[in-house]
Design a protein around this motif. Sequence first.
Motif, PDB file in Angstrom:
ATOM      1  N   UNK A  88    -146.829  91.402 -39.510  1.00 58.95           N
ATOM      2  CA  UNK A  88    -146.571  91.575 -40.933  1.00 58.95           C
ATOM      3  C   UNK A  88    -146.135  90.260 -41.531  1.00 58.95           C
ATOM      4  N   UNK A  89    -147.090  89.345 -41.812  1.00 64.44           N
ATOM      5  CA  UNK A  89    -146.717  88.056 -42.403  1.00 64.44           C
ATOM      6  C   UNK A  89    -146.200  88.243 -43.820  1.00 64.44           C
ATOM      7  N   UNK A  90    -145.268  87.392 -44.218  1.00 63.69           N
ATOM      8  CA  UNK A  90    -144.710  87.507 -45.562  1.00 63.69           C
ATOM      9  C   UNK A  90    -144.195  86.173 -46.078  1.00 63.69           C
ATOM     10  N   UNK A  91    -144.289  86.038 -47.386  1.00 59.36           N
ATOM     11  CA  UNK A  91    -143.528  85.011 -48.087  1.00 59.36           C
ATOM     12  C   UNK A  91    -142.382  85.788 -48.714  1.00 59.36           C
ATOM     13  N   UNK A  92    -142.028  85.583 -49.939  1.00 58.23           N
ATOM     14  CA  UNK A  92    -140.964  86.376 -50.538  1.00 58.23           C
ATOM     15  C   UNK A  92    -139.611  86.141 -49.886  1.00 58.23           C
ATOM     16  N   UNK A  93    -139.236  84.867 -49.790  1.00 57.47           N
ATOM     17  CA  UNK A  93    -137.923  84.513 -49.246  1.00 57.47           C
ATOM     18  C   UNK A  93    -137.477  83.200 -49.870  1.00 57.47           C
ATOM     19  N   UNK A  94    -136.194  82.949 -49.796  1.00 60.18           N
ATOM     20  CA  UNK A  94    -135.624  81.702 -50.302  1.00 60.18           C
ATOM     21  C   UNK A  94    -135.610  80.702 -49.147  1.00 60.18           C
ATOM     22  N   UNK A  95    -136.526  79.753 -49.199  1.00 56.81           N
ATOM     23  CA  UNK A  95    -136.684  78.805 -48.094  1.00 56.81           C
ATOM     24  C   UNK A  95    -135.412  78.012 -47.829  1.00 56.81           C
ATOM     25  N   UNK A  96    -134.720  77.600 -48.887  1.00 57.22           N
ATOM     26  CA  UNK A  96    -133.494  76.822 -48.691  1.00 57.22           C
ATOM     27  C   UNK A  96    -132.426  77.646 -47.975  1.00 57.22           C
ATOM     28  N   UNK A  97    -132.311  78.917 -48.346  1.00 60.68           N
ATOM     29  CA  UNK A  97    -131.346  79.790 -47.656  1.00 60.68           C
ATOM     30  C   UNK A  97    -131.710  79.965 -46.189  1.00 60.68           C
ATOM     31  N   UNK A  98    -133.007  80.151 -45.921  1.00 67.31           N
ATOM     32  CA  UNK A  98    -133.452  80.290 -44.526  1.00 67.31           C
ATOM     33  C   UNK A  98    -133.158  79.011 -43.759  1.00 67.31           C
ATOM     34  N   UNK A  99    -133.447  77.865 -44.367  1.00 64.66           N
ATOM     35  CA  UNK A  99    -133.188  76.589 -43.700  1.00 64.66           C
ATOM     36  C   UNK A  99    -131.698  76.422 -43.392  1.00 64.66           C
ATOM     37  N   UNK A 100    -130.851  76.777 -44.352  1.00 69.37           N
ATOM     38  CA  UNK A 100    -129.401  76.659 -44.151  1.00 69.37           C
ATOM     39  C   UNK A 100    -128.897  77.637 -43.104  1.00 69.37           C
ATOM     40  N   UNK A 101    -129.493  78.818 -43.056  1.00 69.49           N
ATOM     41  CA  UNK A 101    -129.034  79.843 -42.118  1.00 69.49           C
ATOM     42  C   UNK A 101    -129.513  79.600 -40.691  1.00 69.49           C
ATOM     43  N   UNK A 102    -130.716  79.031 -40.522  1.00 64.18           N
ATOM     44  CA  UNK A 102    -131.303  78.963 -39.187  1.00 64.18           C
ATOM     45  C   UNK A 102    -131.671  77.559 -38.708  1.00 64.18           C
ATOM     46  N   UNK A 103    -131.804  76.596 -39.602  1.00 66.51           N
ATOM     47  CA  UNK A 103    -132.268  75.276 -39.175  1.00 66.51           C
ATOM     48  C   UNK A 103    -131.305  74.161 -39.548  1.00 66.51           C
ATOM     49  N   UNK A 104    -130.053  74.499 -39.841  1.00 71.86           N
ATOM     50  CA  UNK A 104    -129.077  73.481 -40.227  1.00 71.86           C
ATOM     51  C   UNK A 104    -128.925  72.457 -39.093  1.00 71.86           C
ATOM     52  N   UNK A 105    -128.845  71.201 -39.476  1.00 70.23           N
ATOM     53  CA  UNK A 105    -128.702  70.135 -38.487  1.00 70.23           C
ATOM     54  C   UNK A 105    -129.995  69.726 -37.816  1.00 70.23           C
ATOM     55  N   UNK A 106    -131.119  70.282 -38.277  1.00 69.10           N
ATOM     56  CA  UNK A 106    -132.425  69.924 -37.724  1.00 69.10           C
ATOM     57  C   UNK A 106    -133.304  69.385 -38.850  1.00 69.10           C
TER      58      UNK A 106
END
Length: 194
Positions: A141-159
Motif C-alpha cells: 500500500x504505497x502512499x504519499x500524504x505525509x509531512x516529510x520534515x516530521x518523518x525526517x525528524x522522527x526517524x532520520x535525525x542525525x543522518x
Amino acid sequence: MVNQEALDTLFTHAHTNHGWLDKPVTTGQLRDIYELMKWCPTAFNCAPARIAFIKSPQAKEKLAACVSAGNVEKVKSAPITAIIGMDMAFSRKMPQLFPHMDVQSLMDGNPALAEETAFRNSSLQGGYFILAARAIGLDVGPMSGFDAEKVNEAFFVGTKVKANFLCSIGYGDHSKIKPRLPRLTFDAACAVVL
C-alpha cells in the motif's frame, strides 16, 4: 520470460491495499525484499534508497503522527510500513559501488545533480521494492500524504537520509480492495518516435 501467473502477481492482479490481515511479516521477508530489489539498476549503481521498517506499536504511533488523516489507520493497521528514504550523502558509497569512475567528486561538486540523482533513483528503487514485496507473496500500500520534515525528524535525525514515500506491506485484506480503476491506453500515454 516469466509466466502469466508471475505477471498477474506483479502487475495485472495486484492492487493497492488499504486493509490488512492480522498476520505478521518476518524480518526474513524484509531481507528477502531487499535482496531482490538491490539488484535492479540505478544511475552509476548509486543505490541511494535507505529503508526504515516501522513495526512496533510505538514506532507506528510515531509515524502516524506524521501522516495525513486518511493514512493514520493504514499505518497503524499494517504489519509493517516502510519509509523509503533517500541518502542525500549517497556519494560517499560511490568508490565502493562504482569504482571505475570518480562519481563521488562529480556529485559532491554539483549538489543539485546529487539531489536529483538521489530522488530519481530512490524512487526507482521504491518501485523495485513494491515488485519485490509482491514477488515474495506480500501485498503493498504505497502512499504519499505525509509531512516529510516530521518523518525526517522522527526517524532520520542525525543522518543525511530524507523520506521519499511510504509503503505499507503485509497480507492484504482483499475484502477491502477497491475496484480496479481505469488506466490510460497505450495510444493515450505513449508515442513511438521514429
